[in-house]
Design a protein around this motif. Structure first.
Motif, PDB file in Angstrom:
ATOM      1  N   LEU A  79      -8.538  14.908  -9.709  1.00  0.00           N
ATOM      2  CA  LEU A  79      -8.488  13.317  -9.357  1.00  0.00           C
ATOM      3  C   LEU A  79      -7.263  12.722  -9.790  1.00  0.00           C
ATOM      4  O   LEU A  79      -6.926  12.737 -11.047  1.00  0.00           O
ATOM      5  CB  LEU A  79      -9.778  12.913 -10.027  1.00  0.00           C
ATOM      6  CG  LEU A  79     -10.125  11.649  -9.755  1.00  0.00           C
ATOM      7  CD1 LEU A  79     -10.104  10.987  -8.378  1.00  0.00           C
ATOM      8  CD2 LEU A  79     -11.233  10.657 -10.733  1.00  0.00           C
ATOM      9  N   ILE A  80      -6.638  12.223  -8.888  1.00  0.00           N
ATOM     10  CA  ILE A  80      -5.323  11.383  -8.982  1.00  0.00           C
ATOM     11  C   ILE A  80      -5.401   9.984  -8.908  1.00  0.00           C
ATOM     12  O   ILE A  80      -5.830   9.689  -7.763  1.00  0.00           O
ATOM     13  CB  ILE A  80      -4.104  12.112  -8.324  1.00  0.00           C
ATOM     14  CG1 ILE A  80      -3.816  13.448  -8.535  1.00  0.00           C
ATOM     15  CG2 ILE A  80      -2.736  11.176  -8.362  1.00  0.00           C
ATOM     16  CD1 ILE A  80      -2.936  14.230  -7.234  1.00  0.00           C
ATOM     17  N   LEU A  81      -5.050   9.304  -9.849  1.00  0.00           N
ATOM     18  CA  LEU A  81      -5.285   7.831  -9.805  1.00  0.00           C
ATOM     19  C   LEU A  81      -3.810   7.203 -10.197  1.00  0.00           C
ATOM     20  O   LEU A  81      -3.232   7.588 -11.047  1.00  0.00           O
ATOM     21  CB  LEU A  81      -6.426   7.387 -11.129  1.00  0.00           C
ATOM     22  CG  LEU A  81      -7.452   7.882 -10.704  1.00  0.00           C
ATOM     23  CD1 LEU A  81      -8.402   7.217 -11.767  1.00  0.00           C
ATOM     24  CD2 LEU A  81      -8.344   7.229  -9.592  1.00  0.00           C
ATOM     25  N   HIS A  82      -3.601   6.153  -9.330  1.00  0.00           N
ATOM     26  CA  HIS A  82      -2.318   5.310  -9.396  1.00  0.00           C
ATOM     27  C   HIS A  82      -2.461   3.980 -10.096  1.00  0.00           C
ATOM     28  O   HIS A  82      -3.611   3.510  -9.972  1.00  0.00           O
ATOM     29  CB  HIS A  82      -1.432   5.337  -8.270  1.00  0.00           C
ATOM     30  CG  HIS A  82      -1.090   6.664  -7.869  1.00  0.00           C
ATOM     31  ND1 HIS A  82      -0.024   7.495  -8.360  1.00  0.00           N
ATOM     32  CD2 HIS A  82      -1.827   7.475  -6.917  1.00  0.00           C
ATOM     33  CE1 HIS A  82       0.075   8.607  -7.605  1.00  0.00           C
ATOM     34  NE2 HIS A  82      -0.876   8.679  -6.816  1.00  0.00           N
ATOM     35  N   GLU A  83      -1.578   3.352 -10.677  1.00  0.00           N
ATOM     36  CA  GLU A  83      -1.692   2.041 -11.237  1.00  0.00           C
ATOM     37  C   GLU A  83      -2.737   1.929 -12.196  1.00  0.00           C
ATOM     38  O   GLU A  83      -3.608   0.897 -12.081  1.00  0.00           O
ATOM     39  CB  GLU A  83      -1.707   0.839  -9.948  1.00  0.00           C
ATOM     40  CG  GLU A  83      -0.827   1.131  -9.098  1.00  0.00           C
ATOM     41  CD  GLU A  83      -1.096  -0.077  -7.804  1.00  0.00           C
ATOM     42  OE1 GLU A  83      -0.600  -1.136  -8.024  1.00  0.00           O
ATOM     43  OE2 GLU A  83      -1.380   0.538  -6.680  1.00  0.00           O
ATOM     44  N   VAL A  84      -2.727   2.749 -13.294  1.00  0.00           N
ATOM     45  CA  VAL A  84      -3.671   2.800 -14.140  1.00  0.00           C
ATOM     46  C   VAL A  84      -2.801   2.408 -15.455  1.00  0.00           C
ATOM     47  O   VAL A  84      -1.634   3.099 -15.908  1.00  0.00           O
ATOM     48  CB  VAL A  84      -4.305   4.267 -14.552  1.00  0.00           C
ATOM     49  CG1 VAL A  84      -5.329   4.195 -15.781  1.00  0.00           C
ATOM     50  CG2 VAL A  84      -5.123   4.573 -13.178  1.00  0.00           C
ATOM     51  N   ASP A  85      -3.186   1.011 -15.980  1.00  0.00           N
ATOM     52  CA  ASP A  85      -2.663   0.655 -17.346  1.00  0.00           C
ATOM     53  C   ASP A  85      -3.362   1.507 -18.556  1.00  0.00           C
ATOM     54  O   ASP A  85      -4.478   1.155 -18.536  1.00  0.00           O
ATOM     55  CB  ASP A  85      -2.608  -0.798 -17.286  1.00  0.00           C
ATOM     56  CG  ASP A  85      -1.512  -1.332 -18.295  1.00  0.00           C
ATOM     57  OD1 ASP A  85      -1.552  -0.936 -19.498  1.00  0.00           O
ATOM     58  OD2 ASP A  85      -1.113  -2.463 -18.150  1.00  0.00           O
ATOM     59  N   VAL A  86      -2.621   2.061 -19.445  1.00  0.00           N
ATOM     60  CA  VAL A  86      -3.366   2.612 -20.447  1.00  0.00           C
ATOM     61  C   VAL A  86      -3.938   1.509 -21.553  1.00  0.00           C
ATOM     62  O   VAL A  86      -4.762   1.812 -22.312  1.00  0.00           O
ATOM     63  CB  VAL A  86      -2.216   3.436 -21.174  1.00  0.00           C
ATOM     64  CG1 VAL A  86      -1.822   4.683 -20.325  1.00  0.00           C
ATOM     65  CG2 VAL A  86      -1.092   2.774 -22.035  1.00  0.00           C
ATOM     66  N   LYS A  87      -3.118   0.322 -21.501  1.00  0.00           N
ATOM     67  CA  LYS A  87      -3.787  -0.781 -22.245  1.00  0.00           C
ATOM     68  C   LYS A  87      -5.258  -1.137 -21.867  1.00  0.00           C
ATOM     69  O   LYS A  87      -6.113  -1.544 -22.862  1.00  0.00           O
ATOM     70  CB  LYS A  87      -2.874  -1.968 -22.149  1.00  0.00           C
ATOM     71  CG  LYS A  87      -1.468  -1.723 -22.617  1.00  0.00           C
ATOM     72  CD  LYS A  87      -0.536  -2.862 -22.669  1.00  0.00           C
ATOM     73  CE  LYS A  87       0.020  -3.110 -21.365  1.00  0.00           C
ATOM     74  NZ  LYS A  87       1.070  -4.036 -21.355  1.00  0.00           N
ATOM     75  N   ASP A  88      -5.801  -1.036 -20.791  1.00  0.00           N
ATOM     76  CA  ASP A  88      -7.093  -1.413 -20.397  1.00  0.00           C
ATOM     77  C   ASP A  88      -7.708  -0.603 -19.340  1.00  0.00           C
ATOM     78  O   ASP A  88      -8.608  -0.578 -18.489  1.00  0.00           O
ATOM     79  CB  ASP A  88      -7.122  -2.923 -19.653  1.00  0.00           C
ATOM     80  CG  ASP A  88      -6.335  -2.925 -18.515  1.00  0.00           C
ATOM     81  OD1 ASP A  88      -5.669  -1.852 -17.751  1.00  0.00           O
ATOM     82  OD2 ASP A  88      -6.137  -3.992 -18.049  1.00  0.00           O
ATOM     83  N   MET A  89      -7.380   0.869 -19.564  1.00  0.00           N
ATOM     84  CA  MET A  89      -7.969   1.818 -18.680  1.00  0.00           C
ATOM     85  C   MET A  89      -9.482   2.054 -18.870  1.00  0.00           C
ATOM     86  O   MET A  89     -10.055   2.459 -17.907  1.00  0.00           O
ATOM     87  CB  MET A  89      -7.141   2.994 -19.145  1.00  0.00           C
ATOM     88  CG  MET A  89      -7.302   3.828 -20.364  1.00  0.00           C
ATOM     89  SD  MET A  89      -6.271   5.313 -20.822  1.00  0.00           S
ATOM     90  CE  MET A  89      -6.539   5.361 -22.274  1.00  0.00           C
TER      91      MET A  89
END
Length: 198
Positions: A88-98
Protein backbone atom coordinates in the motif's frame (compact mmCIF):
# COMPACT_ATOMS: atom_id res chain seq x y z
CA UNK A 1 30.62 9.34 11.11
CA UNK A 2 28.63 6.32 12.20
CA UNK A 3 25.01 5.87 11.23
CA UNK A 4 22.90 4.12 13.82
CA UNK A 5 19.49 2.49 13.92
CA UNK A 6 17.55 3.42 17.02
CA UNK A 7 14.70 1.22 18.16
CA UNK A 8 12.05 2.61 20.50
CA UNK A 9 9.22 0.73 22.18
CA UNK A 10 6.58 1.42 24.77
CA UNK A 11 7.87 0.43 28.23
CA UNK A 12 6.13 -2.96 28.02
CA UNK A 13 7.54 -3.84 24.58
CA UNK A 14 8.70 -7.31 23.63
CA UNK A 15 10.02 -9.05 20.52
CA UNK A 16 8.25 -11.17 17.94
CA UNK A 17 10.11 -14.46 17.46
CA UNK A 18 7.97 -16.05 14.72
CA UNK A 19 9.94 -17.72 11.91
CA UNK A 20 9.32 -15.86 8.67
CA UNK A 21 11.42 -14.28 5.91
CA UNK A 22 13.84 -11.86 7.56
CA UNK A 23 16.07 -8.97 6.55
CA UNK A 24 18.01 -7.62 9.55
CA UNK A 25 15.38 -6.48 12.13
CA UNK A 26 12.31 -6.97 9.94
CA UNK A 27 10.24 -9.96 8.93
CA UNK A 28 7.37 -10.71 6.62
CA UNK A 29 4.87 -11.29 9.41
CA UNK A 30 5.28 -7.81 10.89
CA UNK A 31 2.87 -5.06 9.93
CA UNK A 32 5.35 -2.38 8.80
CA UNK A 33 4.84 1.34 8.19
CA UNK A 34 7.65 3.16 6.36
CA UNK A 35 7.50 6.95 6.52
CA UNK A 36 9.45 9.70 4.82
CA UNK A 37 10.47 7.41 1.98
CA UNK A 38 12.50 9.35 -0.58
CA UNK A 39 12.68 7.23 -3.71
CA UNK A 40 11.08 4.19 -2.01
CA UNK A 41 14.31 2.19 -2.31
CA UNK A 42 14.22 1.04 1.33
CA UNK A 43 10.66 -0.26 1.15
CA UNK A 44 11.46 -1.93 -2.20
CA UNK A 45 14.45 -3.65 -0.57
CA UNK A 46 12.28 -5.06 2.24
CA UNK A 47 9.57 -6.13 -0.21
CA UNK A 48 12.08 -8.03 -2.36
CA UNK A 49 13.54 -9.74 0.71
CA UNK A 50 10.07 -10.86 1.82
CA UNK A 51 8.86 -11.76 -1.67
CA UNK A 52 5.72 -9.78 -0.87
CA UNK A 53 4.82 -6.36 0.48
CA UNK A 54 1.28 -7.15 1.57
CA UNK A 55 2.39 -6.51 5.18
CA UNK A 56 3.75 -3.04 4.35
CA UNK A 57 2.54 0.52 3.98
CA UNK A 58 5.09 2.88 2.40
CA UNK A 59 4.57 6.65 2.53
CA UNK A 60 6.14 9.87 1.36
CA UNK A 61 5.57 13.51 2.23
CA UNK A 62 5.70 14.40 -1.47
CA UNK A 63 2.80 14.13 -3.85
CA UNK A 64 3.26 11.44 -6.49
CA UNK A 65 3.97 14.11 -9.14
CA UNK A 66 6.64 15.79 -6.99
CA UNK A 67 8.18 12.43 -6.12
CA UNK A 68 8.46 11.48 -9.78
CA UNK A 69 9.98 14.87 -10.57
CA UNK A 70 12.58 14.57 -7.77
CA UNK A 71 13.46 10.88 -8.13
CA UNK A 72 12.16 9.89 -11.55
CA UNK A 73 15.01 7.56 -12.54
CA UNK A 74 14.87 5.53 -9.33
CA UNK A 75 11.39 5.92 -7.86
CA UNK A 76 9.53 4.74 -10.97
CA UNK A 77 11.03 1.24 -10.78
CA UNK A 78 10.65 1.03 -6.99
CA UNK A 79 7.00 2.08 -7.09
CA UNK A 80 6.27 -0.45 -9.84
CA UNK A 81 7.94 -3.22 -7.83
CA UNK A 82 6.08 -2.29 -4.67
CA UNK A 83 2.73 -2.26 -6.46
CA UNK A 84 3.45 -5.66 -8.01
CA UNK A 85 4.28 -7.01 -4.54
CA UNK A 86 1.03 -5.56 -3.13
CA UNK A 87 2.42 -2.74 -1.00
CA UNK A 88 0.00 0.00 0.00
CA UNK A 89 1.64 3.25 -1.18
CA UNK A 90 0.47 6.60 0.20
CA UNK A 91 1.65 10.06 -0.82
CA UNK A 92 1.34 13.38 1.03
CA UNK A 93 1.55 11.75 4.46
CA UNK A 94 2.97 14.12 7.06
CA UNK A 95 4.67 12.22 9.89
CA UNK A 96 3.62 14.93 12.34
CA UNK A 97 -0.06 14.01 12.15
CA UNK A 98 -0.04 10.65 10.37
CA UNK A 99 -2.16 9.02 13.05
CA UNK A 100 -5.05 11.19 11.77
CA UNK A 101 -4.59 10.08 8.15
CA UNK A 102 -7.80 8.55 6.82
CA UNK A 103 -6.16 5.30 5.70
CA UNK A 104 -3.74 4.92 8.63
CA UNK A 105 -5.79 5.96 11.64
CA UNK A 106 -7.26 2.53 12.37
CA UNK A 107 -4.16 0.41 11.68
CA UNK A 108 -1.72 -0.75 14.37
CA UNK A 109 1.85 -1.44 13.27
CA UNK A 110 4.55 -3.75 14.59
CA UNK A 111 7.31 -1.57 13.15
CA UNK A 112 7.29 2.08 12.13
CA UNK A 113 10.48 3.01 10.26
CA UNK A 114 11.80 6.53 9.64
CA UNK A 115 15.23 6.49 7.98
CA UNK A 116 17.39 9.59 8.29
CA UNK A 117 14.64 12.07 9.13
CA UNK A 118 15.20 15.65 8.09
CA UNK A 119 13.02 18.76 8.32
CA UNK A 120 14.39 20.13 5.04
CA UNK A 121 17.26 22.34 4.02
CA UNK A 122 17.27 26.11 4.32
CA UNK A 123 19.62 28.33 2.35
CA UNK A 124 20.01 30.62 5.37
CA UNK A 125 20.97 27.94 7.91
CA UNK A 126 23.61 25.23 8.18
CA UNK A 127 23.01 21.90 9.93
CA UNK A 128 24.79 23.15 13.06
CA UNK A 129 22.60 26.27 13.38
CA UNK A 130 20.19 26.29 16.31
CA UNK A 131 17.21 27.30 14.17
CA UNK A 132 17.52 24.31 11.86
CA UNK A 133 18.21 21.94 14.75
CA UNK A 134 15.00 23.18 16.41
CA UNK A 135 13.04 22.41 13.20
CA UNK A 136 14.46 18.88 13.17
CA UNK A 137 13.61 18.38 16.83
CA UNK A 138 10.04 19.64 16.33
CA UNK A 139 9.61 17.21 13.43
CA UNK A 140 10.89 14.24 15.44
CA UNK A 141 8.93 15.12 18.57
CA UNK A 142 5.69 15.26 16.58
CA UNK A 143 6.63 12.05 14.73
CA UNK A 144 7.26 10.13 17.96
CA UNK A 145 4.00 11.42 19.45
CA UNK A 146 2.02 10.32 16.39
CA UNK A 147 3.87 7.00 15.95
CA UNK A 148 3.47 6.01 19.59
CA UNK A 149 -0.32 5.95 19.11
CA UNK A 150 -0.06 3.70 16.05
CA UNK A 151 1.89 0.79 17.54
CA UNK A 152 0.62 -2.69 18.18
CA UNK A 153 1.07 -4.04 21.71
CA UNK A 154 4.67 -5.06 21.09
CA UNK A 155 5.39 -2.54 18.33
CA UNK A 156 8.58 -0.55 17.90
CA UNK A 157 9.62 2.67 16.24
CA UNK A 158 12.92 2.46 14.32
CA UNK A 159 14.86 5.58 13.40
CA UNK A 160 18.10 5.54 11.40
CA UNK A 161 20.11 8.62 12.30
CA UNK A 162 23.63 10.02 12.33
CA UNK A 163 25.21 10.17 15.77
CA UNK A 164 27.97 12.68 15.07
CA UNK A 165 27.92 16.47 15.47
CA UNK A 166 25.57 18.27 15.01
CA UNK A 167 23.01 15.47 14.65
CA UNK A 168 23.40 14.15 18.17
CA UNK A 169 22.19 17.57 19.36
CA UNK A 170 18.72 16.53 18.21
CA UNK A 171 18.50 14.42 21.41
CA UNK A 172 16.30 11.72 19.89
CA UNK A 173 16.13 9.66 23.08
CA UNK A 174 14.70 12.60 25.02
CA UNK A 175 12.19 13.38 22.26
CA UNK A 176 11.04 9.75 22.15
CA UNK A 177 10.69 9.63 25.93
CA UNK A 178 8.26 12.57 25.79
CA UNK A 179 6.01 10.32 23.67
CA UNK A 180 6.20 7.43 26.17
CA UNK A 181 8.83 5.48 24.24
CA UNK A 182 12.04 4.04 25.65
CA UNK A 183 15.25 3.18 23.86
CA UNK A 184 15.49 -0.61 23.50
CA UNK A 185 18.62 -0.90 21.38
CA UNK A 186 21.07 1.13 19.32
CA UNK A 187 22.73 -0.72 16.45
CA UNK A 188 25.02 0.29 13.62
CA UNK A 189 23.10 0.98 10.43
CA UNK A 190 24.87 -0.92 7.66
CA UNK A 191 23.58 0.20 4.28
CA UNK A 192 25.03 -2.88 2.56
CA UNK A 193 22.62 -5.03 4.56
CA UNK A 194 19.80 -3.49 2.50
CA UNK A 195 20.55 -4.24 -1.18
CA UNK A 196 19.35 -1.45 -3.45
CA UNK A 197 18.76 1.09 -0.68
CA UNK A 198 19.99 4.58 -1.61
Amino acid sequence: MENVGLEYSPDKAGTDQRREKWITHYNSSQKILLVGEGDFSFSACLAKAFGSASNMVATSLDSEATLLWKYYWTSTAHLRELKELQCLILHEVDVKDMREHETLKNIKFDRIIFNFPHAGHDRFYKEKDRELIMRHKELLEAFFKSASKMLSEEGQVHVAHRNDFPYRRWNLEKLAKKAGLVLVEMVEFIQAAYPGYQ
